[in-house]
Design a protein around this motif. Sequence first.
Motif, mmCIF file in Angstrom:
data_model
loop_
_atom_site.group_PDB
_atom_site.id
_atom_site.type_symbol
_atom_site.label_atom_id
_atom_site.label_comp_id
_atom_site.label_asym_id
_atom_site.label_seq_id
_atom_site.Cartn_x
_atom_site.Cartn_y
_atom_site.Cartn_z
ATOM 1 N N GLU A 219 62.268 63.146 25.262
ATOM 2 C CA GLU A 219 62.704 61.771 25.481
ATOM 3 C C GLU A 219 63.066 61.603 26.953
ATOM 4 O OE1 GLU A 219 63.695 57.840 24.275
ATOM 5 O OE2 GLU A 219 62.673 59.469 23.196
ATOM 6 N N VAL A 220 62.731 60.460 27.513
ATOM 7 C CA VAL A 220 63.088 60.197 28.908
ATOM 8 C C VAL A 220 64.603 60.076 29.026
ATOM 9 C CG1 VAL A 220 62.910 58.552 30.813
ATOM 10 C CG2 VAL A 220 60.894 59.079 29.421
ATOM 11 N N THR A 221 65.182 60.846 29.943
ATOM 12 C CA THR A 221 66.642 60.879 30.092
ATOM 13 C C THR A 221 67.164 59.636 30.808
ATOM 14 O OG1 THR A 221 66.573 63.297 30.201
ATOM 15 C CG2 THR A 221 68.586 62.215 30.974
ATOM 16 N N VAL A 222 66.626 59.392 32.000
ATOM 17 C CA VAL A 222 67.011 58.199 32.770
ATOM 18 C C VAL A 222 65.948 57.133 32.527
ATOM 19 C CG1 VAL A 222 67.478 57.257 35.066
ATOM 20 C CG2 VAL A 222 68.173 59.602 34.508
ATOM 21 N N LYS A 223 66.303 56.140 31.749
ATOM 22 C CA LYS A 223 65.325 55.144 31.307
ATOM 23 C C LYS A 223 65.207 53.938 32.237
ATOM 24 C CE LYS A 223 65.696 56.154 26.352
ATOM 25 N NZ LYS A 223 66.415 57.439 26.507
ATOM 26 N N GLU A 224 66.223 53.691 33.030
ATOM 27 C CA GLU A 224 66.192 52.514 33.890
ATOM 28 C C GLU A 224 67.049 52.725 35.127
ATOM 29 O OE1 GLU A 224 66.358 47.638 33.426
ATOM 30 O OE2 GLU A 224 66.770 48.955 31.705
ATOM 31 N N THR A 225 66.520 52.312 36.260
ATOM 32 C CA THR A 225 67.267 52.334 37.515
ATOM 33 C C THR A 225 67.060 50.993 38.215
ATOM 34 O OG1 THR A 225 65.403 53.261 38.768
ATOM 35 C CG2 THR A 225 66.983 54.833 37.810
ATOM 36 N N LYS A 226 67.801 50.762 39.267
ATOM 37 C CA LYS A 226 67.685 49.502 39.994
ATOM 38 C C LYS A 226 66.532 49.578 40.997
ATOM 39 C CE LYS A 226 70.309 46.284 42.861
ATOM 40 N NZ LYS A 226 71.617 46.022 43.528
ATOM 41 N N ALA A 227 65.604 48.640 40.890
ATOM 42 C CA ALA A 227 64.494 48.564 41.840
ATOM 43 C C ALA A 227 65.016 47.962 43.143
ATOM 44 C CB ALA A 227 63.367 47.721 41.293
ATOM 45 N N ILE A 228 64.816 48.674 44.249
ATOM 46 C CA ILE A 228 65.224 48.210 45.579
ATOM 47 C C ILE A 228 63.985 47.788 46.341
ATOM 48 C CG2 ILE A 228 66.410 48.791 47.716
ATOM 49 C CD1 ILE A 228 68.238 48.855 45.298
ATOM 50 N N GLY A 229 63.943 46.568 46.822
ATOM 51 C CA GLY A 229 62.777 46.122 47.558
ATOM 52 C C GLY A 229 62.878 44.676 47.973
ATOM 53 N N CYS A 230 61.742 44.103 48.348
ATOM 54 C CA CYS A 230 61.677 42.705 48.756
ATOM 55 C C CYS A 230 61.458 41.826 47.527
ATOM 56 C CB CYS A 230 60.525 42.490 49.714
ATOM 57 S SG CYS A 230 60.556 43.573 51.171
ATOM 58 N N SER A 231 61.999 40.634 47.570
ATOM 59 C CA SER A 231 61.785 39.710 46.456
ATOM 60 C C SER A 231 60.313 39.321 46.372
ATOM 61 C CB SER A 231 62.644 38.461 46.642
ATOM 62 O OG SER A 231 62.273 37.795 47.835
ATOM 63 N N ILE A 232 59.845 39.137 45.147
ATOM 64 C CA ILE A 232 58.458 38.701 44.951
ATOM 65 C C ILE A 232 58.333 37.262 45.438
ATOM 66 C CG2 ILE A 232 56.759 38.120 43.163
ATOM 67 C CD1 ILE A 232 57.727 40.574 41.619
ATOM 68 N N LYS A 233 57.276 37.012 46.215
ATOM 69 C CA LYS A 233 57.090 35.716 46.855
ATOM 70 C C LYS A 233 56.140 34.837 46.031
ATOM 71 C CE LYS A 233 59.550 37.133 50.387
ATOM 72 N NZ LYS A 233 59.840 38.499 49.951
ATOM 73 N N VAL A 234 56.700 33.844 45.345
ATOM 74 C CA VAL A 234 55.895 32.952 44.502
ATOM 75 C C VAL A 234 56.312 31.502 44.734
ATOM 76 C CG1 VAL A 234 55.436 34.665 42.753
ATOM 77 C CG2 VAL A 234 57.474 33.251 42.567
#
Length: 234
Positions: A219-234
Amino acid sequence: MNTKKHIYVNFAVVAVTIASLVGCNNQPKDTAKAETIVEDTTAQDLSMEVRDGKIIKGYEVGDSATDFKLKDVDGKMVSMSDYKDANGFIVIFTCNTCPFAVASEERIVALDKKYKVLGYPVIAVNPNDPNVQPDDTYELMQKKAKDAGFTFPYLYDANDKVYATYGATKTPHVYLLNKEGGKNVVKYIGAIDDNVRNASAVKDTFLANAIDELLAGKEVTVKETKAIGCSIKV
């Protein structure tokens, strides 16, 4: 007179407050020229979309991801169903120019080279609208893929809005899928590792760890982390 004066003063305060709020809401949005290597916390929440009058959030761990068909930089249409022998997929929302995405390119290529032979290929998707971010045109995507030596599909998502279905808000933003019972089940969401700015300073490889655990039947131990990056431009 004092009572009337008090009422007029209160009315004036309310009017100034409303005018200030309207002025703030009408301020122009950030442009790509202001993009720097700092965490972008000004993005609107793009993890929701409206379908049939209902607000739909993006995928969570354990959800089944639907397939998509998007145009690759070589002009071909690509979908997950094309990968008959895959055990799962590393779906990464990324783009041409975001400093965080650029800093991750070599890592993404390395992940694809290592894990596609083990059944987990990378599929990269550019969610940015070139009308908002001019450096994310399809033609510049082709140039990026060539210059950066991409070994994986780099797909154009400006029209299909696959990013909204997934709930991606940043570039890069990772979704690890695992084939289970004919479905692509989300096993991990978030960042590639713990230092998007500097590959040499990485201490915890979240995505690689999750894939290794799946390959080991765990089983995946760490299932979610915070994505660090630029906001998606839409």
